[in-house]
Write an enzyme that holds these catalytic residues in place. Structure first.
Site, short mmCIF file in Angstrom:
data_model
loop_
_atom_site.label_atom_id
_atom_site.label_comp_id
_atom_site.label_asym_id
_atom_site.label_seq_id
_atom_site.Cartn_x
_atom_site.Cartn_y
_atom_site.Cartn_z
CG HIS A 58 -1.79 1.17 1.36
ND1 HIS A 58 -3.10 1.16 0.98
CD2 HIS A 58 -1.56 2.43 1.80
CE1 HIS A 58 -3.64 2.36 1.18
NE2 HIS A 58 -2.71 3.15 1.69
CD GLU A 59 1.55 3.72 3.71
OE1 GLU A 59 1.83 4.81 3.17
OE2 GLU A 59 0.46 3.51 4.30
CG HIS B 163 0.39 6.31 -0.57
ND1 HIS B 163 -0.62 7.07 -1.11
CD2 HIS B 163 -0.18 5.60 0.43
CE1 HIS B 163 -1.76 6.81 -0.46
NE2 HIS B 163 -1.52 5.92 0.47
CD GLU C 126 -5.61 5.28 0.49
OE1 GLU C 126 -4.61 6.03 0.66
OE2 GLU C 126 -5.79 4.26 1.16
ZN ZN Z 1 -2.91 5.24 1.90
#
Ligand code: ZN
Length: 501
Positions: free
Chosen positions: A265-266, A269, A295
């Site tokens: 997830h990170e 980003h 996101e």
């Molecule tokens: Zn996030």
């Protein structure tokens, strides 16, 4: 004109330096700073943020924007120059309304609130955090009044994170989602045993988890010479420049998904931040379009890639080499089902794709009620639990697993949560577009090949930095405005198959 533009860029560059110093102090606070550092850090952050704010709202910057604004027609709408003037003019108009004192007050209050929140969460005692949250809601009401609004007090707060998005639009999208998700969650809740995820709840060595995650994100294309990963209580990503991007994650030695999906997830980003056009460095455009778009990038890598059958058809055997004993009797298909198990649970960040957005709706509704003065902060834990019961059919056993689980309010941020759900929707809208453009996408994922996917994202999303507002970007790339339709179709198809509905 060129001279004026250079002067504006020089001024913005210095303010940008202050903002990045703020980011570094904030990153440090959440990773390595000893608890005793909090009061001094609060002052340091307040001073830097106030200074950056005052430099930005200076009359000289206003005069430069005014001069350049008139000559915008000399430049192409998409050019770096026109985009810079357009975005800075919008930021400036907003920032001019906010007094430096309010900015400093936010910094001071939230630094102490963050410390109170970590303590409250540790002890599962809401009363430790309550007075801080009262101040934070009060400050947000003041901020909303200062920024001004026509319809809802929530609008200007939401606008800070998702430019031009209105509360009423979010409500309409959430209504569509709710109509689909609530019955689906109820149906699946009756047969959660159809999927067994006990394989995820075994002892997994933390260092090996860390190493596997790093291997995967290197394959995704995260450049570790221009970024790094550290541990924090609440995973986040920040950057000090396009070539210095910081991911954080946390490891649970008894639950595999925490670090695994947190890392993917990170990384999503981080790939966004690393992919911004280097020509935009130090200009205020070297950032994501909005939190929702940001996101969408993290969710795309975490869910659409990382929770797909194709991904695990390739990566499961590699994971087995890290954990031969834990995964000895498991195959890729049952692992795929385990990581996609749907079950109403307490913690948002660990929620599955089906229940996740309901966690967001709950927060969005409570924030609106607090800001509109319809809900006293003292009554918040009770209201939280009541909504959990309505949406997910469960009540948290304590406040650490309930109202105290998220860091956002302690950071002063109200209006932030809906961007998570919007990001989920956008991730699927983008992925549908990408599949149309790259028909072999799924085959590529199944061989651990991500170059074409990353290039597509770089070209269509990352490269532009903050040039466009979210709706503009989504329409440019997908041809449609933000909608729940793609997400609903995706969820329906994926989970009907898994649960044989
Ligand atoms: Zn996030």
């Amino acid at each position: 004109m060129e001279a004026k533009l250079q002067e504006l860029k020089a001024r913005l560059g210095e303010i940008h330096d202050l903002n990045k110093a703020v980011a570094l102090l904030g990153w440090d606070q959440q990773t390595y700073m000893p608890r005793g550092g909090a009061p001094a850090r609060a002052e340091q952050l307040a001073t830097l943020q106030k200074t950056a704010h005052n430099w930005f709202i200076a009359d000289e910057i206003g005069a430069l924007i005014e001069t350049l604004d008139g000559s915008e027609s000399e430049w192409d709408y998409d050019s770096d120059e026109a985009s810079l003037v357009r975005v800075i003019a919008r930021d400036y108009a907003k920032a001019r309304k906010i007094p430096g004192e309010l900015v400093a007050e936010f910094a001071r209050v939230t630094t102490l609130a963050y410390e109170a929140w970590t303590k409250a969460r540790r002890q599962s005692d809401f009363s430790i955090f309550q007075p801080h949250l009262e101040k934070i809601v009060e400050l947000n009401v003041r901020l909303a009044e200062t920024l001004g609004y026509e319809d809802r007090i929530y609008d200007p707060l939401l606008d800070q994170f998702e430019p031009e998005m209105k509360t009423s639009q979010v409500e309409a999208i959430f209504d569509d989602l709710k109509a689909e998700l609530l019955p689906l969650v109820r149906t699946i809740s009756k047969q959660t045993d159809a999927v067994d995820d006990s394989v995820l709840r075994r002892p997994y060595d933390g260092e090996k988890q860390w190493s596997f995650g790093l291997e995967v994100i290197k394959d995704f294309g995260f450049d570790l010479t221009r970024g790094r990963q550290d541990e924090s209580v609440h995973p986040f990503t920040t950057s000090f420049s396009i070539s210095d991007v910081r991911l954080t994650t946390r490891v649970d030695p008894n639950y595999l998904p925490t670090a695994l999906f947190g890392t993917l997830h990170e990384c999503g980003h981080g790939l966004y931040e690393q992919g911004i056009n280097l020509g935009l460095e130090r200009t205020f455009l070297d950032d994501g379009v909005s939190l929702g778009i940001h996101e969408s990038q993290s969710r795309l890598w975490e869910n659409l890639v990382g929770r797909s059958r194709e991904f695990w058809s390739c990566y499961f055997s590699r994971l087995q080499t890290f954990f031969p004993h834990q995964l000895a009797e498991v195959d890729a298909e049952s692992f795929y089902r385990a990581i996609n198990r749907v079950e109403p649970s307490f913690i948002r960040v660990e929620a599955d794709e089906v229940t996740y957005n309901l966690h967001i709706m709950l927060r969005f509704e409570l924030e609106n009620e607090m800001l509109e003065g319809k809900l006293r902060i003292a009554d918040l834990p009770e209201a939280w639990n009541a909504k959990m019961e309505t949406y997910l059919g469960i009540v948290p056993p304590d406040h650490a697993k309930g109202v105290l689980q998220d860091v956002h309010w302690s950071n002063g941020m109200l209006g932030y949560f809906p961007t998570y759900a919007l990001g989920n929707l956008i991730s699927v809208q983008l992925f549908d577009r990408i599949q149309a453009d790259i028909p072999s996408l799924r085959d590529q994922i199944a061989t651990g090949t991500f170059d074409e996917l990353l290039s597509w994202l770089r070209e269509n999303v990352h490269h532009h930095g903050r040039k466009y507002i979210p709706d503009e970007l989504v329409r440019r790339v997908t041809g449609n405005s933000l909608t729940a339709t793609n997400y609903i179709a995706y969820i329906r198809a994926k989970y009907s198959e898994i649960y044989e509905l």
